[in-house]
Design an enzyme around this catalytic site. Structure first.
Site, PDB file in Angstrom:
ATOM      1  N   VAL A 158       0.813  -1.229   0.000  1.00 14.32           N
ATOM      2  CA  VAL A 158       0.000   0.000   0.000  1.00 14.32           C
ATOM      3  C   VAL A 158       0.842   1.272   0.000  1.00 14.32           C
ATOM      4  CG1 VAL A 158      -2.122  -0.935   1.045  1.00 14.32           C
ATOM      5  CG2 VAL A 158      -0.309  -0.033   2.532  1.00 14.32           C
ATOM      6  N   SER A 210      -7.114   3.500  15.744  1.00  9.28           N
ATOM      7  CA  SER A 210      -6.656   2.724  16.915  1.00  9.28           C
ATOM      8  C   SER A 210      -6.835   3.529  18.197  1.00  9.28           C
ATOM      9  CB  SER A 210      -5.180   2.359  16.781  1.00  9.28           C
ATOM     10  OG  SER A 210      -4.728   1.751  17.980  1.00  9.28           O
ATOM     11  N   ILE A 226      -7.361  -6.424  20.085  1.00 10.54           N
ATOM     12  CA  ILE A 226      -8.065  -7.462  19.327  1.00 10.54           C
ATOM     13  C   ILE A 226      -7.124  -8.653  19.154  1.00 10.54           C
ATOM     14  CG2 ILE A 226      -9.318  -7.993  17.182  1.00 10.54           C
ATOM     15  CD1 ILE A 226     -10.590  -5.619  18.703  1.00 10.54           C
ATOM     16  N   ASN A 257      -7.303  -0.541   5.833  1.00 13.83           N
ATOM     17  CA  ASN A 257      -7.044  -1.306   7.054  1.00 13.83           C
ATOM     18  C   ASN A 257      -5.568  -1.670   7.266  1.00 13.83           C
ATOM     19  OD1 ASN A 257      -7.755  -3.521   9.180  1.00 13.83           O
ATOM     20  ND2 ASN A 257      -6.769  -4.668   7.526  1.00 13.83           N
ATOM     21  N   TYR A 270       3.379   4.874  15.407  1.00 17.00           N
ATOM     22  CA  TYR A 270       2.100   4.193  15.143  1.00 17.00           C
ATOM     23  C   TYR A 270       0.951   5.051  15.652  1.00 17.00           C
ATOM     24  CZ  TYR A 270      -1.590   0.661  15.513  1.00 17.00           C
ATOM     25  OH  TYR A 270      -2.788  -0.023  15.419  1.00 17.00           O
ATOM     26  N   ALA A 271       1.080   5.551  16.895  1.00 16.64           N
ATOM     27  CA  ALA A 271       0.031   6.395  17.481  1.00 16.64           C
ATOM     28  C   ALA A 271      -0.180   7.648  16.628  1.00 16.64           C
ATOM     29  CB  ALA A 271       0.396   6.785  18.911  1.00 16.64           C
ATOM     30  N   SER A 320       0.490   7.992  13.447  1.00 20.04           N
ATOM     31  CA  SER A 320      -0.138   7.641  12.159  1.00 20.04           C
ATOM     32  C   SER A 320      -1.634   7.437  12.340  1.00 20.04           C
ATOM     33  CB  SER A 320       0.516   6.388  11.566  1.00 20.04           C
ATOM     34  OG  SER A 320       0.157   5.229  12.278  1.00 20.04           O
ATOM     35  N   LYS A 321      -2.030   6.809  13.445  1.00 25.11           N
ATOM     36  CA  LYS A 321      -3.453   6.530  13.660  1.00 25.11           C
ATOM     37  C   LYS A 321      -4.224   7.807  14.038  1.00 25.11           C
ATOM     38  CE  LYS A 321      -3.552   2.214  12.595  1.00 25.11           C
ATOM     39  NZ  LYS A 321      -4.435   1.679  11.557  1.00 25.11           N
TER      40      LYS A 321
HETATM   41  N1  LIG Z   1      -5.145  -5.995  16.727  1.00 24.51           N
HETATM   42  C1  LIG Z   1      -5.308  -4.919  17.493  1.00 24.51           C
HETATM   43  O1  LIG Z   1      -5.257  -5.015  18.721  1.00 24.51           O
HETATM   44  C2  LIG Z   1      -5.569  -3.575  16.862  1.00 24.51           C
HETATM   45  C3  LIG Z   1      -5.923  -2.508  17.694  1.00 24.51           C
HETATM   46  C4  LIG Z   1      -6.166  -1.265  17.150  1.00 24.51           C
HETATM   47  C5  LIG Z   1      -6.076  -1.084  15.777  1.00 24.51           C
HETATM   48  N2  LIG Z   1      -5.731  -2.135  14.973  1.00 24.51           N
HETATM   49  C6  LIG Z   1      -5.659  -1.878  13.534  1.00 24.51           C
HETATM   50  O2  LIG Z   1      -6.404  -2.855  12.844  1.00 24.51           O
HETATM   51  C7  LIG Z   1      -5.862  -2.998  11.526  1.00 24.51           C
HETATM   52  C8  LIG Z   1      -5.625  -4.458  11.229  1.00 24.51           C
HETATM   53  O3  LIG Z   1      -4.660  -4.958  12.137  1.00 24.51           O
HETATM   54  P1  LIG Z   1      -4.649  -6.466  12.620  1.00 24.51           P
HETATM   55  O4  LIG Z   1      -4.696  -6.463  14.086  1.00 24.51           O
HETATM   56  O5  LIG Z   1      -5.632  -7.246  11.854  1.00 24.51           O
HETATM   57  O6  LIG Z   1      -3.139  -6.837  12.246  1.00 24.51           O
HETATM   58  P2  LIG Z   1      -2.511  -7.907  11.264  1.00 24.51           P
HETATM   59  O7  LIG Z   1      -1.055  -7.713  11.356  1.00 24.51           O
HETATM   60  O8  LIG Z   1      -3.093  -9.254  11.568  1.00 24.51           O
HETATM   61  O9  LIG Z   1      -3.039  -7.458   9.815  1.00 24.51           O
HETATM   62  C9  LIG Z   1      -2.467  -6.389   9.095  1.00 24.51           C
HETATM   63  C10 LIG Z   1      -2.350  -6.800   7.640  1.00 24.51           C
HETATM   64  O10 LIG Z   1      -1.806  -5.706   6.887  1.00 24.51           O
HETATM   65  C11 LIG Z   1      -0.849  -6.228   5.974  1.00 24.51           C
HETATM   66  N3  LIG Z   1       0.118  -5.216   5.594  1.00 24.51           N
HETATM   67  C12 LIG Z   1       1.099  -4.662   6.345  1.00 24.51           C
HETATM   68  N4  LIG Z   1       1.818  -3.796   5.627  1.00 24.51           N
HETATM   69  C13 LIG Z   1       1.285  -3.784   4.378  1.00 24.51           C
HETATM   70  C14 LIG Z   1       1.605  -3.088   3.182  1.00 24.51           C
HETATM   71  N5  LIG Z   1       2.636  -2.231   3.112  1.00 24.51           N
HETATM   72  N6  LIG Z   1       0.840  -3.311   2.089  1.00 24.51           N
HETATM   73  C15 LIG Z   1      -0.185  -4.189   2.121  1.00 24.51           C
HETATM   74  N7  LIG Z   1      -0.536  -4.878   3.243  1.00 24.51           N
HETATM   75  C16 LIG Z   1       0.199  -4.681   4.352  1.00 24.51           C
HETATM   76  C17 LIG Z   1      -0.210  -7.382   6.734  1.00 24.51           C
HETATM   77  O11 LIG Z   1       0.458  -8.284   5.857  1.00 24.51           O
HETATM   78  C18 LIG Z   1      -1.410  -7.997   7.436  1.00 24.51           C
HETATM   79  O12 LIG Z   1      -2.026  -8.989   6.634  1.00 24.51           O
HETATM   80  C19 LIG Z   1      -4.592  -2.142  11.481  1.00 24.51           C
HETATM   81  O13 LIG Z   1      -4.908  -0.894  10.902  1.00 24.51           O
HETATM   82  C20 LIG Z   1      -4.257  -1.975  12.952  1.00 24.51           C
HETATM   83  O14 LIG Z   1      -3.521  -0.804  13.181  1.00 24.51           O
HETATM   84  C21 LIG Z   1      -5.474  -3.375  15.480  1.00 24.51           C
END
Ligand SMILES: NC(=O)c1ccc[n+]([C@@H]2O[C@H](COP(=O)([O-])OP(=O)(O)OC[C@H]3O[C@@H](n4cnc5c(N)ncnc54)[C@H](O)[C@@H]3O)[C@@H](O)[C@H]2O)c1
Length: 253
Positions: free
Chosen positions: A64, A142, A188, A90, A155-156, A158-159
């Site tokens: 991305v 986030s 999560i 996402n 990260y914070a 960016s979000k």
């Molecule tokens: N899991 C949590 O506790 C949590 C909490 C708050 C926010 N989030 C947000 O939820 C979203 C999903 O996270 P998740 O927990 O499912 O994590 P995850 O790591 O399981 O999924 C993230 C996906 O993004 C893909 N990715 C990373 N860099 C990429 C790139 N440059 N191009 C294309 N794909 C790319 C990864 O390969 C992965 O499949 C994210 O935006 C994360 O910041 C997650």
């Protein structure tokens, strides 16, 4: 009941966690779903699994943060469907470094992956979104942007940017009847957290979760996916510019 028959939906970060659950839900609700990720093994496996059930999912290997990768996917959607109904921004990465060790390059990478596509993928698909009857964008933010964490400064940041972009784009795109909202997940149970939820320190993290989440448990990726689908659906046609916490009460604790 939500139904996305005939709808075209693009999900970034589709191979794992929240993105994967979102793809599965939209596909089960009859949408044409396109996913972008760099984890080809899981992306292809998901594609085969959904197609074997007669559902429509196409996986693209794309980074991305690379404009040419994004344009390739947009060209595909343009040629095949000539419209887009839903964009889910996402994909994200985290740096997991304390301020003292943090480098410019760490921060740059996080911002390029988490922040810029929320602006520029949206810009590239705008002509396609304008052709939809109920277009909407759902960004994944986030709770870390609101509370901070010691080893997640960029990260914070960016979000926090994703939350701000959501509000600005809701204003900018309202004239096209394109809605823009964000979900704000709390902790999560996705692969990014498996070291906590399935590792040797599982018990310690179970205690932590009881302290920080009102509902005393990890959220499930499908509990975020269902809110994303709701925001994209015909049940949410008067919701735009909203940041919706899906956090078990983390932010009000
Ligand atoms: N899991 C949590 O506790 C949590 C909490 C708050 C926010 N989030 C947000 O939820 C979203 C999903 O996270 P998740 O927990 O499912 O994590 P995850 O790591 O399981 O999924 C993230 C996906 O993004 C893909 N990715 C990373 N860099 C990429 C790139 N440059 N191009 C294309 N794909 C790319 C990864 O390969 C992965 O499949 C994210 O935006 C994360 O910041 C997650």
């Amino acid at each position: 009941m939500m139904d996305f028959r005939g709808k075209v939906i693009l999900v970034t970060g589709s191979s794992s966690g929240i993105g994967r659950s979102t793809v599965e839900l939209f596909a089960e609700l009859n949408a044409h779903v396109i996913g972008i990720d760099m984890n080809d093994e899981w992306g292809k496996e998901l594609e085969s699994k959904l197609r074997s059930k007669g559902l429509d999912f196409t996986y693209f290997h794309s980074d991305v943060s690379k404009i040419e990768d994004l344009k390739r996917v947009v060209d595909y959607i343009s040629e095949k469907y000539d419209k887009l109904d839903v964009l889910v921004n996402n994909a994200a990465i985290a740096e997991w470094k304390y301020f003292e060790e943090l480098t410019y390059e760490d921060c740059e990478r996080v911002i390029r992956v988490n922040l810029f596509p929320t602006i520029f993928l949206t810009k590239f698909v705008l002509p396609l979104l304008k052709k939809s009857q109920n277009a909407s964008i759902i960004n994944v933010g986030s709770v870390t942007a609101e509370r901070g964490e010691d080893n997640l400064l960029c990260y914070a940041a960016s979000k926090g940017g994703v939350h701000a972009i959501t509000i600005s784009l809701a204003r900018i795109l309202a004239k096209y009847n394109i809605r823009v909202n964000a979900v704000i997940p709390g902790p999560i149970d996705t692969p990014i957290n498996w070291v906590r939820t399935r590792g040797p320190e599982k018990a310690k993290w179970e205690q932590w979760i009881k302290q920080v989440v009102l509902l005393s448990r990890w959220g499930k990726p499908e509990e975020v996916a269902s809110v994303i689908a709701f925001l994209a659906s015909d049940l949410a046609t008067f919701i735009t510019g909203s940041l919706i916490a899906v956090d078990g009460g983390y932010l009000i604790r």
